[in-house]
Design an enzyme around this catalytic site. Structure first.
Site, PDB file in Angstrom:
ATOM      1  N   ASP A   1     -40.365  46.963 -10.128  1.00 50.90           N
ATOM      2  CA  ASP A   1     -40.891  47.860  -9.060  1.00 50.90           C
ATOM      3  C   ASP A   1     -39.573  48.545  -8.356  1.00 50.90           C
ATOM      4  O   ASP A   1     -38.318  48.187  -8.478  1.00 50.90           O
ATOM      5  CB  ASP A   1     -41.558  47.196  -8.037  1.00 50.90           C
ATOM      6  CG  ASP A   1     -41.131  45.655  -7.494  1.00 50.90           C
ATOM      7  OD1 ASP A   1     -39.905  45.495  -7.951  1.00 50.90           O
ATOM      8  OD2 ASP A   1     -41.855  44.997  -7.086  1.00 50.90           O
TER       9      ASP A   1
ATOM     10  N   GLU B   1     -50.460  44.484  -4.442  1.00 51.85           N
ATOM     11  CA  GLU B   1     -51.068  43.808  -3.251  1.00 51.85           C
ATOM     12  C   GLU B   1     -52.412  43.423  -3.439  1.00 51.85           C
ATOM     13  O   GLU B   1     -52.997  43.777  -4.371  1.00 51.85           O
ATOM     14  CB  GLU B   1     -51.088  45.057  -2.005  1.00 51.85           C
ATOM     15  CG  GLU B   1     -49.604  45.241  -1.608  1.00 51.85           C
ATOM     16  CD  GLU B   1     -48.806  44.221  -0.804  1.00 51.85           C
ATOM     17  OE1 GLU B   1     -49.410  43.071  -1.053  1.00 51.85           O
ATOM     18  OE2 GLU B   1     -47.774  44.610   0.084  1.00 51.85           O
TER      19      GLU B   1
HETATM   20  C1  GLP Z   1     -40.994  41.530  -3.042  1.00 55.33           C
HETATM   21  C2  GLP Z   1     -40.934  41.969  -4.506  1.00 55.33           C
HETATM   22  C3  GLP Z   1     -41.670  40.852  -5.700  1.00 55.33           C
HETATM   23  C4  GLP Z   1     -41.210  39.545  -4.948  1.00 55.33           C
HETATM   24  C5  GLP Z   1     -41.676  39.202  -3.627  1.00 55.33           C
HETATM   25  C6  GLP Z   1     -41.386  37.712  -3.304  1.00 55.33           C
HETATM   26  O1  GLP Z   1     -42.280  42.004  -2.497  1.00 55.33           O
HETATM   27  N1  GLP Z   1     -41.807  43.041  -4.839  1.00 55.33           N
HETATM   28  O2  GLP Z   1     -41.691  41.218  -6.704  1.00 55.33           O
HETATM   29  O3  GLP Z   1     -41.942  38.549  -5.837  1.00 55.33           O
HETATM   30  O4  GLP Z   1     -40.605  40.069  -2.847  1.00 55.33           O
HETATM   31  O5  GLP Z   1     -39.874  37.806  -2.738  1.00 55.33           O
HETATM   32  P1  GLP Z   1     -38.987  36.625  -2.462  1.00 55.33           P
HETATM   33  O6  GLP Z   1     -38.818  36.029  -3.864  1.00 55.33           O
HETATM   34  O7  GLP Z   1     -37.864  36.900  -1.777  1.00 55.33           O
HETATM   35  O8  GLP Z   1     -39.929  35.648  -1.675  1.00 55.33           O
END
Ligand code: GLP
Length: 243
Positions: free
Chosen positions: A69, A145
């Site tokens: 993304d 989402e």
């Molecule tokens: C963001 C990314 C996701 C990721 C999520 C969790 O929203 N787009 O791909 O899984 O954060 O992030 P973290 O690993 O920092 O908790």
């Protein structure tokens, strides 16, 4: 086909090493030309383990990395763009040439057209070989989402307030977190041959429980993984506490 999600218990550092081992095993067998890379804190130990391993650097520099993304409205060279983040954490230290890091262009004039172009690029290869994946506190994967269709392709997604709040720590303030992103759809993510998901901390426990044990539903995007044949979750005790 669907398979049982394999669960490996590991702290952050061990988890990074374990995910890196799986990536390298696959690369050594010749089965890794396209690696799906994720941003977020959960994926960072994986890149740290890969960067520290000279064999990994030698094996992976000729592979192509595909991001999940990208924020909409940030220029590619903005330090908080996912392209810039993945360049810093993975592509540059691993010696990949910049064109081997594929990321949707969040500054494109026509974001939907850019999403479709990126999806077609991945689909042309039938999906990535191995996808590194995190999970949001609300069960999101990439930026899908709750409510996103389980068979969706790469698209423009409006971010929830909880996701913007979670990601505010990477920005100066929450106001600076973009409101939209281009994200691989759940269907695009599911086209990966193999998925390695990482989750750490109590803030992920409910999402992990719902993803693994709850019904497969758009309300929990990660629950789609129950329908994938080859998923491993590497998580610490806190993230697994509600299983
Ligand atoms: C963001 C990314 C996701 C990721 C999520 C969790 O929203 N787009 O791909 O899984 O954060 O992030 P973290 O690993 O920092 O908790």
């Amino acid at each position: 086909m669907s398979g049982r999600i394999e669960v490996v218990v590991a702290d952050r550092e061990q988890a990074g090493a374990e995910a890196a081992r799986r990536i390298l095993d696959r690369a050594r067998r010749g089965g890794l030309r396209r690696l799906g890379v994720a941003t977020g804190g959960s994926a960072e130990p994986v890149y740290a383990a890969l960067r520290a391993d000279a064999d990994a650097v030698a094996l992976l520099r000729e592979t192509t990395a595909y991001a999940l993304d990208e924020y909409a409205g940030l220029a590619a060279d903005h330090p908080d763009s996912y392209r810039a983040t993945l360049m810093r954490q993975y592509a540059s230290p691993m010696g990949l040439s910049p064109d081997r890091l594929r990321v949707p262009d969040g500054s494109a004039a026509d974001l939907e057209a850019e999403a479709a172009r990126y999806d077609a690029e991945i689909a042309a290869h039938g999906g990535v070989d191995l996808q590194i994946l995190g999970i949001g506190g609300n069960g999101h994967i990439a930026f899908n989402e709750p409510g996103a269709p389980l068979d969706g392709r790469t698209h423009v997604q409006m971010l929830s307030e909880s996701t913007r709040a979670d990601n505010a720590r990477f920005f100066e303030s929450q106001d600076e977190v973009p409101t939209h992103a281009i994200t691989q759809g759940i269907g695009t993510i599911m086209s990966a041959d193999e998925i390695v998901m990482l989750a750490f901390g109590a803030g992920k426990a409910a999402a992990v429980r719902d993803a693994l044990r709850g019904p497969v539903t758009p309300a929990v995007p990660a629950s789609a993984l129950q329908r994938h044949a080859r998923v491993t979750l590497i998580a610490d005790g806190d993230a697994l506490a509600l299983l």
